[in-house]
Design a protein around this motif. Structure first.
Motif, PDB file in Angstrom:
ATOM      1  N   THR A   1       0.855  -1.187   0.000  1.00 22.75           N
ATOM      2  CA  THR A   1       0.000   0.000   0.000  1.00 22.75           C
ATOM      3  C   THR A   1       0.892   1.240   0.000  1.00 22.75           C
ATOM      4  OG1 THR A   1      -0.066   0.216   2.410  1.00 22.75           O
ATOM      5  CG2 THR A   1      -1.730  -1.227   1.371  1.00 22.75           C
ATOM      6  N   PRO A   2       0.371   2.392  -0.419  1.00 25.95           N
ATOM      7  CA  PRO A   2       1.157   3.633  -0.360  1.00 25.95           C
ATOM      8  C   PRO A   2       1.687   3.933   1.042  1.00 25.95           C
ATOM      9  CG  PRO A   2      -0.743   3.958  -1.746  1.00 25.95           C
ATOM     10  CD  PRO A   2      -0.910   2.608  -1.119  1.00 25.95           C
ATOM     11  N   GLN A   3       0.856   3.692   2.058  1.00 28.73           N
ATOM     12  CA  GLN A   3       1.302   3.994   3.418  1.00 28.73           C
ATOM     13  C   GLN A   3       2.475   3.111   3.838  1.00 28.73           C
ATOM     14  OE1 GLN A   3       0.206   6.639   5.370  1.00 28.73           O
ATOM     15  NE2 GLN A   3       2.076   6.025   6.417  1.00 28.73           N
ATOM     16  N   GLU A   4       2.467   1.851   3.420  1.00 28.15           N
ATOM     17  CA  GLU A   4       3.581   0.956   3.740  1.00 28.15           C
ATOM     18  C   GLU A   4       4.868   1.425   3.063  1.00 28.15           C
ATOM     19  OE1 GLU A   4       1.605  -3.420   4.479  1.00 28.15           O
ATOM     20  OE2 GLU A   4       1.701  -2.679   2.415  1.00 28.15           O
ATOM     21  N   ILE A   5       4.738   1.924   1.837  1.00 28.01           N
ATOM     22  CA  ILE A   5       5.910   2.429   1.117  1.00 28.01           C
ATOM     23  C   ILE A   5       6.425   3.696   1.783  1.00 28.01           C
ATOM     24  CG2 ILE A   5       6.753   3.329  -1.089  1.00 28.01           C
ATOM     25  CD1 ILE A   5       4.573   1.583  -2.437  1.00 28.01           C
TER      26      ILE A   5
ATOM     27  N   LYS B   1      14.276 -16.467  -4.790  1.00 24.63           N
ATOM     28  CA  LYS B   1      15.161 -15.835  -3.808  1.00 24.63           C
ATOM     29  C   LYS B   1      16.032 -14.753  -4.442  1.00 24.63           C
ATOM     30  CE  LYS B   1      15.442 -19.930  -0.825  1.00 24.63           C
ATOM     31  NZ  LYS B   1      16.339 -20.980  -0.255  1.00 24.63           N
ATOM     32  N   ASP B   2      16.169 -14.815  -5.774  1.00 23.97           N
ATOM     33  CA  ASP B   2      16.985 -13.826  -6.482  1.00 23.97           C
ATOM     34  C   ASP B   2      16.190 -12.578  -6.864  1.00 23.97           C
ATOM     35  OD1 ASP B   2      19.185 -15.503  -6.364  1.00 23.97           O
ATOM     36  OD2 ASP B   2      18.707 -16.481  -8.267  1.00 23.97           O
ATOM     37  N   THR B   3      14.894 -12.596  -6.624  1.00 22.86           N
ATOM     38  CA  THR B   3      14.048 -11.450  -6.967  1.00 22.86           C
ATOM     39  C   THR B   3      14.215 -10.341  -5.929  1.00 22.86           C
ATOM     40  OG1 THR B   3      12.403 -12.825  -8.089  1.00 22.86           O
ATOM     41  CG2 THR B   3      11.667 -10.672  -7.312  1.00 22.86           C
ATOM     42  N   THR B   4      14.415  -9.135  -6.389  1.00 23.37           N
ATOM     43  CA  THR B   4      14.604  -7.983  -5.512  1.00 23.37           C
ATOM     44  C   THR B   4      13.322  -7.674  -4.741  1.00 23.37           C
ATOM     45  OG1 THR B   4      16.149  -7.049  -7.119  1.00 23.37           O
ATOM     46  CG2 THR B   4      15.281  -5.549  -5.436  1.00 23.37           C
ATOM     47  N   THR B   5      13.439  -7.527  -3.443  1.00 22.31           N
ATOM     48  CA  THR B   5      12.287  -7.118  -2.640  1.00 22.31           C
ATOM     49  C   THR B   5      12.211  -5.598  -2.621  1.00 22.31           C
ATOM     50  OG1 THR B   5      13.541  -7.009  -0.577  1.00 22.31           O
ATOM     51  CG2 THR B   5      12.548  -9.145  -1.160  1.00 22.31           C
ATOM     52  N   LEU B   6      11.040  -5.077  -2.347  1.00 22.25           N
ATOM     53  CA  LEU B   6      10.885  -3.624  -2.293  1.00 22.25           C
ATOM     54  C   LEU B   6      11.729  -3.036  -1.162  1.00 22.25           C
ATOM     55  CD1 LEU B   6       7.811  -1.533  -2.981  1.00 22.25           C
ATOM     56  CD2 LEU B   6       8.977  -1.141  -0.821  1.00 22.25           C
ATOM     57  N   GLU B   7      11.809  -3.743  -0.045  1.00 19.47           N
ATOM     58  CA  GLU B   7      12.629  -3.262   1.079  1.00 19.47           C
ATOM     59  C   GLU B   7      14.093  -3.096   0.662  1.00 19.47           C
ATOM     60  OE1 GLU B   7       9.853  -6.330   3.184  1.00 19.47           O
ATOM     61  OE2 GLU B   7      10.662  -6.019   1.171  1.00 19.47           O
ATOM     62  N   SER B   8      14.651  -4.100  -0.012  1.00 22.74           N
ATOM     63  CA  SER B   8      16.058  -4.044  -0.404  1.00 22.74           C
ATOM     64  C   SER B   8      16.281  -3.001  -1.495  1.00 22.74           C
ATOM     65  CB  SER B   8      16.549  -5.412  -0.872  1.00 22.74           C
ATOM     66  OG  SER B   8      15.846  -5.851  -2.016  1.00 22.74           O
ATOM     67  N   TYR B   9      15.306  -2.840  -2.377  1.00 22.73           N
ATOM     68  CA  TYR B   9      15.433  -1.850  -3.458  1.00 22.73           C
ATOM     69  C   TYR B   9      15.507  -0.436  -2.882  1.00 22.73           C
ATOM     70  CZ  TYR B   9      14.407   0.877  -7.642  1.00 22.73           C
ATOM     71  OH  TYR B   9      14.475   1.794  -8.661  1.00 22.73           O
ATOM     72  N   LEU B  10      14.584  -0.131  -1.969  1.00 22.94           N
ATOM     73  CA  LEU B  10      14.581   1.198  -1.361  1.00 22.94           C
ATOM     74  C   LEU B  10      15.805   1.406  -0.472  1.00 22.94           C
ATOM     75  CD1 LEU B  10      10.806   1.648  -0.405  1.00 22.94           C
ATOM     76  CD2 LEU B  10      12.048   2.762  -2.278  1.00 22.94           C
ATOM     77  N   LYS B  11      16.225   0.357   0.228  1.00 25.17           N
ATOM     78  CA  LYS B  11      17.397   0.465   1.093  1.00 25.17           C
ATOM     79  C   LYS B  11      18.631   0.825   0.274  1.00 25.17           C
ATOM     80  CE  LYS B  11      20.082  -2.077   4.556  1.00 25.17           C
ATOM     81  NZ  LYS B  11      20.218  -3.368   5.293  1.00 25.17           N
TER      82      LYS B  11
END
Length: 323
Positions: A209-213, A283-293
């Protein structure tokens, strides 16, 4: 295999071209401007000037091509309409590909496009899926949800710049995916027989959701977001207004995505059966957390370096000031 990438200067298309080159494919890119596509030539791709909306230019671009990955789409700032680019242009390309004897056609569509006939681009994508399936070409259709790259300008940059982050008061969670990961699926489809004449969802690890992002961006940046929530009714009214003006047609068609948000139905799909077909590891797919980090770590490091250089310059200037 000689591969033609269409839309290679775009956010997704450039990743497709890069991936295909890295895997040893002979890559040709259909472009409208050599200047804008110069980076593709530097990577090792062949450039050919052609235009989807000018069918007479397509046969030359398709000479010797055995496969197409089609990542082209209309931009809100384009002078041409979504119908002209994403429907008429794609029909012309598919017909030209059939006539040229192209063996494989990879097409990017939108997840759940058949459920939103009132959204112009989604309805056009649905119609193109049908047209491609009936064309006689050997095809693979990849249905996407959203790009992680778009989250930087929508959320990360405004938060860092202390600007407003605009969101609607009704929001459907979206399973965003890194375009580099999408490119893996597209290029892999060329060599996997099981993807022939098939449709697959290609989405991120989970819907957000937008709020989670926003929460993630605040945590990683150390800044507080200024969130402005817009009622969907206001967005719909604005769409009706800009629709009266030709310059606003593309903007209005994009704003129609508000109807997807209004449904509050998550734009996501189960990928458990998709990864094995393509021979890729989830497991090789980028997560949103890692992308933003990764983004915030790079940008904050750069900002610190700039602050240091500015501070150093000021100190040097003070030393030169005569008393």
């Amino acid at each position: 295999m000689s591969l033609l990438v269409v839309g290679a200067t775009g956010t997704l298309g450039r990743q497709v071209a890069r991936r295909a080159l890295d895997e040893g494919y002979q890559v040709r890119c259909l472009v409208r401007s050599f200047k804008r596509a110069a980076f593709l030539k530097e990577w090792g791709a062949e450039l050919v000037r052609a235009d989807l909306c000018d069918p007479e230019t397509l046969p030359v671009a398709l000479e010797g091509v055995t496969a197409i990955i089609d990542a082209a789409t209309n931009r809100p700032t384009d002078s041409l309409s979504i119908k002209q680019v994403d429907w008429e242009g794609k029909v012309a390309l598919i017909q030209a590909a059939k006539k040229a004897g192209v063996e494989r056609y990879i097409f990017f569509s939108i997840l759940d496009a058949d459920q939103y006939p009132e959204v112009p681009l989604m309805e056009i994508k649905r119609c193109t899926e049908v047209f491609l399936a009936e064309s006689g070409l050997d095809y693979t259709i990849l249905q996407l949800a959203g790009f992680m790259q778009g989250l930087i300008s929508q959320y990360a940059i405004p938060i860092l710049d202390n600007q407003a982050v605009w969101v609607t008061n009704q929001t459907a969670p979206i399973a965003y995916m890194d375009t580099q990961d999408i490119a893996k699926f597209a290029v892999r489809a060329l060599s996997v027989p099981e993807t022939s004449k098939s449709v697959f969802p290609v989405v991120g690890t989970r819907p957000w959701t937008p709020q989670e992002i926003i929460d993630q961006c605040e945590r990683l940046s150390g800044e507080k977001a200024k969130v402005t929530r817009m009622p969907l009714g206001v967005l719909r009214a604005f769409r009706r207004v800009v629709r009266f003006f030709q310059w606003g047609w593309n903007v209005a068609d994009r704003l129609a995505f508000a109807e997807v948000l209004a449904s509050e139905k998550p734009l996501t799909a189960n990928m458990d059966e998709v990864y094995p077909v393509f021979g890729l590891d989830p497991k090789d797919t980028t997560t949103l957390e890692s992308y933003l980090k990764e983004y915030f770590s790079r940008i904050l490091k750069k900002l610190k370096e700039l602050d240091y250089e500015q501070s150093k310059t000021k100190k040097q200037s003070k030393r030169r000031v005569p008393f």
